[in-house]
Design an enzyme around this catalytic site. Structure first.
Site, PDB file in Angstrom:
ATOM      1  N   HIS A  64       0.812  -1.226   0.000  1.00 40.64           N
ATOM      2  CA  HIS A  64       0.000   0.000   0.000  1.00 40.64           C
ATOM      3  C   HIS A  64       0.841   1.269   0.000  1.00 40.64           C
ATOM      4  O   HIS A  64       1.894   1.344   0.626  1.00 40.64           O
ATOM      5  CB  HIS A  64      -1.053  -0.006   1.108  1.00 40.64           C
ATOM      6  CG  HIS A  64      -0.549   0.057   2.520  1.00 40.64           C
ATOM      7  ND1 HIS A  64      -0.346   1.250   3.172  1.00 40.64           N
ATOM      8  CD2 HIS A  64      -0.261  -0.917   3.414  1.00 40.64           C
ATOM      9  CE1 HIS A  64       0.045   0.991   4.432  1.00 40.64           C
ATOM     10  NE2 HIS A  64       0.115  -0.307   4.591  1.00 40.64           N
ATOM     11  N   ASP A 177       5.668   1.981   6.828  1.00 41.98           N
ATOM     12  CA  ASP A 177       4.387   1.281   6.639  1.00 41.98           C
ATOM     13  C   ASP A 177       3.605   2.077   5.594  1.00 41.98           C
ATOM     14  O   ASP A 177       2.968   3.059   5.941  1.00 41.98           O
ATOM     15  CB  ASP A 177       3.661   1.236   7.991  1.00 41.98           C
ATOM     16  CG  ASP A 177       2.286   0.615   7.901  1.00 41.98           C
ATOM     17  OD1 ASP A 177       1.923   0.103   6.851  1.00 41.98           O
ATOM     18  OD2 ASP A 177       1.557   0.665   8.914  1.00 41.98           O
ATOM     19  N   GLU A 206      -5.287   1.797   2.358  1.00 41.69           N
ATOM     20  CA  GLU A 206      -5.216   0.607   3.219  1.00 41.69           C
ATOM     21  C   GLU A 206      -5.476   0.972   4.673  1.00 41.69           C
ATOM     22  O   GLU A 206      -6.162   0.259   5.405  1.00 41.69           O
ATOM     23  CB  GLU A 206      -3.830  -0.063   3.078  1.00 41.69           C
ATOM     24  CG  GLU A 206      -3.723  -1.439   3.724  1.00 41.69           C
ATOM     25  CD  GLU A 206      -3.195  -1.426   5.153  1.00 41.69           C
ATOM     26  OE1 GLU A 206      -3.130  -2.507   5.760  1.00 41.69           O
ATOM     27  OE2 GLU A 206      -2.856  -0.349   5.687  1.00 41.69           O
ATOM     28  N   GLU A 207      -4.902   2.089   5.099  1.00 41.56           N
ATOM     29  CA  GLU A 207      -4.943   2.467   6.518  1.00 41.56           C
ATOM     30  C   GLU A 207      -6.346   2.843   6.997  1.00 41.56           C
ATOM     31  O   GLU A 207      -6.580   2.975   8.182  1.00 41.56           O
ATOM     32  CB  GLU A 207      -3.969   3.624   6.786  1.00 41.56           C
ATOM     33  CG  GLU A 207      -2.501   3.304   6.527  1.00 41.56           C
ATOM     34  CD  GLU A 207      -1.907   2.327   7.534  1.00 41.56           C
ATOM     35  OE1 GLU A 207      -2.625   1.901   8.463  1.00 41.56           O
ATOM     36  OE2 GLU A 207      -0.721   1.971   7.377  1.00 41.56           O
ATOM     37  N   ASP A 229       4.005  -6.033   3.720  1.00 44.96           N
ATOM     38  CA  ASP A 229       3.708  -4.941   4.651  1.00 44.96           C
ATOM     39  C   ASP A 229       4.739  -4.966   5.777  1.00 44.96           C
ATOM     40  O   ASP A 229       5.675  -5.762   5.740  1.00 44.96           O
ATOM     41  CB  ASP A 229       2.276  -5.097   5.197  1.00 44.96           C
ATOM     42  CG  ASP A 229       1.608  -3.754   5.468  1.00 44.96           C
ATOM     43  OD1 ASP A 229       2.303  -2.839   5.958  1.00 44.96           O
ATOM     44  OD2 ASP A 229       0.410  -3.626   5.202  1.00 44.96           O
ATOM     45  N   HIS A 324       3.320   2.730  13.189  1.00 43.22           N
ATOM     46  CA  HIS A 324       2.323   3.801  13.338  1.00 43.22           C
ATOM     47  C   HIS A 324       2.790   4.931  14.247  1.00 43.22           C
ATOM     48  O   HIS A 324       1.981   5.672  14.796  1.00 43.22           O
ATOM     49  CB  HIS A 324       0.954   3.270  13.771  1.00 43.22           C
ATOM     50  CG  HIS A 324       0.195   2.670  12.616  1.00 43.22           C
ATOM     51  ND1 HIS A 324      -1.175   2.634  12.536  1.00 43.22           N
ATOM     52  CD2 HIS A 324       0.632   2.087  11.476  1.00 43.22           C
ATOM     53  CE1 HIS A 324      -1.548   2.057  11.404  1.00 43.22           C
ATOM     54  NE2 HIS A 324      -0.453   1.694  10.749  1.00 43.22           N
TER      55      HIS A 324
HETATM   56 ZN   LIG Z   1       0.611  -1.176   6.511  1.00 44.68          ZN
END
Ligand SMILES: [Zn+2]
Length: 352
Positions: A64, A177, A206-207, A229, A324
């Protein structure tokens, strides 16, 4: 371009969910001379097709493009901005951060502020400041002035973080990410001679709920699906080993199952043949790897495996610390090893 340079370029590019175009442009540019076709679908997924010796079985590999970030929600009469979050972000990571607001007139810089500690009451000091008590200061004096600078409700906001190198081949930066997944997929598409057709899909959104993978998997209807990922590696103080067994630098992780923390609901149980084939390949080529059960999250592969009549799928991931946050840490060695593993996989015969 080395994998390091490619990752740096992708990591520093802005692209919160729904606003991935800068990342998409970099990837298109990197791959235009290396694949048979590139197209962007209606949601913004970048679909790169690399033909093999035969058409089937087709393989979709997803990474992603979007990163977690913010979006302008309100501009007040004094010129301060309020924001909403795009993706899972802990509020305490935001305070004091420098941000870039991507406006129609170009980038406007700002900083995330809140009530200063000196003015907080005793109880207030002990509590985390929630994001809706924060604001962005761009230096404007009024709403009109902020608008003159180009700022409007709906403008995407990224955090300003350059990639830096730590010791032992580790790197630290924002949006690993899943820009590391994008970098790996670019390398695989560039350097492999696939046995059968590969769809390299750089997905959007995606998130915020695997949206790009959902529609692209449906339209491509591949025979096999793989998502690349990052995965949480908390191999550091304050977390015990059994809570986070995957470690940075010990090889890419091959996923057995993921999903919600209490039940592994809403996730993926990897196709057993596919998972075993990847493990057998890693063993044969002496590529280090880790096998994982990942609680507390999921990937594009979840959307892929539930499309059409069901598609055998698996996840390959890069162990990453502080996922994150806006300073994620991973090992370039793990990324290089995943390029090797995936390149070998697309070059071999595999029937799902
Ligand atoms: Zn991810």
């Amino acid at each position: 371009m080395s994998l390091f340079e490619l990752l740096k370029r992708l990591s520093e590019a802005p692209g919160v969910s729904g606003f991935e175009y800068s990342v998409s442009n970099i990837i298109r540019d990197e791959l235009k001379n290396h694949v048979n076709s590139i197209q962007t679908d209606k949601l913004g997924n970048l679909i790169c097709v690399k033909e093999g010796l035969k058409e089937k079985p087709t393989l979709m590999i997803a990474a992603h493009m979007d990163e977690i970030g913010l979006i302008v929600k309100h501009v007040d009469e004094k010129g301060f901005l309020r924001f909403a979050k795009l993706g899972g972000i802990s509020d305490h990571l935001l305070l004091g951060s420098r941000v870039a607001i991507h406006t129609r007139k170009g980038i406007v810089y700002g900083v995330i502020g809140c009530k200063p500690i000196h003015l907080m009451r005793e109880e207030e000091r002990k509590q985390l400041v929630p994001y809706d008590k924060m604001f962005i200061d761009i230096g404007a004096k009024s709403r009109e002035e902020a608008e003159e600078f180009g700022v409007r409700v709906g403008d995407p906001i990224t955090l300003e973080r350059n990639l830096i190198q730590l010791k032992n081949n580790l790197v630290c930066g924002k949006a690993f990410d899943d820009r590391v997944g994008c970098a790996i997929l670019i390398e695989v598409l560039k350097n492999s001679k696939p046995k059968s057709r590969v769809y390299g899909v750089f997905t959007v959104q995606e998130e915020v709920g695997l949206r790009g993978a959902t529609v692209s998997a449906f339209s491509l209807n591949p025979d096999v699906g793989i998502a690349i990922d990052v995965t949480t590696s908390a191999d550091h103080p304050e977390v015990s080993e059994h809570e986070s067994p995957v470690k940075v630098g010990l090889g890419p992780a091959i996923l057995v199952a993921d999903g919600r923390r209490d039940s592994l609901a809403g996730g993926l149980i990897s196709n057993i043949n596919l998972r075993n084939k990847l493990i057998e390949l890693a063993e044969r080529l002496k590529i280090p790897y880790q096998v994982e059960v990942a609680e507390g999250g999921t990937t594009d592969a979840t959307a892929i495996h539930l499309t059409q009549k069901g598609i055998p799928s698996c996840v390959l991931s890069i162990p990453t610390r502080y996922v994150h946050s806006f300073s994620e840490v991973l090992s370039l060695k793990d990324a290089e090893n995943l390029v090797k593993l995936l390149t070998a996989f697309v070059e071999e015969e595999f029937s799902p």
